[in-house]
Write a protein that holds these residues in place. Structure first.
Motif, PDB file in Angstrom:
ATOM      1  N   SER A  24       0.825  -1.207   0.000  1.00 37.34           N
ATOM      2  CA  SER A  24       0.000   0.000   0.000  1.00 37.34           C
ATOM      3  C   SER A  24       0.863   1.261   0.000  1.00 37.34           C
ATOM      4  CB  SER A  24      -0.964   0.009   1.190  1.00 37.34           C
ATOM      5  OG  SER A  24      -0.279   0.220   2.398  1.00 37.34           O
ATOM      6  N   GLN A  25       1.965   1.245   0.736  1.00 32.14           N
ATOM      7  CA  GLN A  25       2.858   2.405   0.757  1.00 32.14           C
ATOM      8  C   GLN A  25       3.490   2.627  -0.621  1.00 32.14           C
ATOM      9  OE1 GLN A  25       1.498   3.444   3.700  1.00 32.14           O
ATOM     10  NE2 GLN A  25       3.439   4.476   3.888  1.00 32.14           N
ATOM     11  N   GLU A  50       0.991   4.144  -3.090  1.00 28.05           N
ATOM     12  CA  GLU A  50       0.824   5.593  -2.934  1.00 28.05           C
ATOM     13  C   GLU A  50       1.979   6.353  -3.580  1.00 28.05           C
ATOM     14  OE1 GLU A  50      -0.084   6.880   1.045  1.00 28.05           O
ATOM     15  OE2 GLU A  50      -1.503   5.240   1.315  1.00 28.05           O
ATOM     16  N   PHE A  53       1.665   6.272  -7.350  1.00 22.90           N
ATOM     17  CA  PHE A  53       0.696   7.250  -7.826  1.00 22.90           C
ATOM     18  C   PHE A  53       1.366   8.605  -8.058  1.00 22.90           C
ATOM     19  CE2 PHE A  53      -2.393  10.638  -6.956  1.00 22.90           C
ATOM     20  CZ  PHE A  53      -3.329  10.369  -7.935  1.00 22.90           C
ATOM     21  N   SER A 108       9.313   5.124  -0.982  1.00 26.96           N
ATOM     22  CA  SER A 108       8.139   4.870  -0.138  1.00 26.96           C
ATOM     23  C   SER A 108       8.584   4.503   1.274  1.00 26.96           C
ATOM     24  CB  SER A 108       7.243   3.779  -0.731  1.00 26.96           C
ATOM     25  OG  SER A 108       7.816   2.503  -0.584  1.00 26.96           O
ATOM     26  N   THR A 114       7.840   6.733   4.644  1.00 32.49           N
ATOM     27  CA  THR A 114       7.214   6.118   5.817  1.00 32.49           C
ATOM     28  C   THR A 114       8.026   6.433   7.066  1.00 32.49           C
ATOM     29  OG1 THR A 114       6.313   4.334   4.454  1.00 32.49           O
ATOM     30  CG2 THR A 114       6.419   3.938   6.826  1.00 32.49           C
TER      31      THR A 114
END
Length: 122
Positions: A40-41, A44, A47, A62, A66
């Motif tokens: 999921s990280q 994102e 994107f 990513s 985080t």
């Protein structure tokens, strides 16, 4: 904040600021063991960057973001640290303007910007 919240804040405040980067790294190491979290990280970050020259760096970026986000949250445990940042040109706010007039401040990421406005105070 309730009694438990006060106790949690007290314990968090005992962790020295210098230990926070290592704490964030260890937490990210644990989080990134979870495939769903890591995916999921990275999604994102994809994107944001998939159509840029930095697209090959998505996994590393990513993870770095985080860690940054966790560290930012951890630094909030130490508000005195955040609100005592040096700000160049601050004297202008108190000496060279009409104190009866408002002022609009515009900035782009002033260090740990969460504490910027408190740093402006006396």
């Amino acid at each position: 904040m309730g009694l438990l919240g006060d106790q949690v804040q007290r314990v968090r405040s005992l962790i020295p600021v210098s230990a926070l980067p290592g704490l964030a790294r260890k937490r990210v190491d644990a989080l990134y063991q979870d495939d769903a979290f890591r995916t999921s990280q990275e999604a994102e970050m994809q994107f944001l960057l998939e159509n840029t020259e930095r697209a090959p760096e998505i996994p590393e970026l990513s993870r770095a973001y985080t860690e940054f986000a966790l560290l930012r949250g951890y630094r909030r445990w130490h508000p005195r640290h955040l609100t005592r940042q040096p700000i160049d040109g601050l004297e202008w706010l108190t000496t060279k303007r009409d104190p009866d007039r408002g002022i609009l401040l515009s900035f782009l990421h002033h260090a740990q910007y969460d504490g910027m406005f408190s740093s402006l105070g006396p």
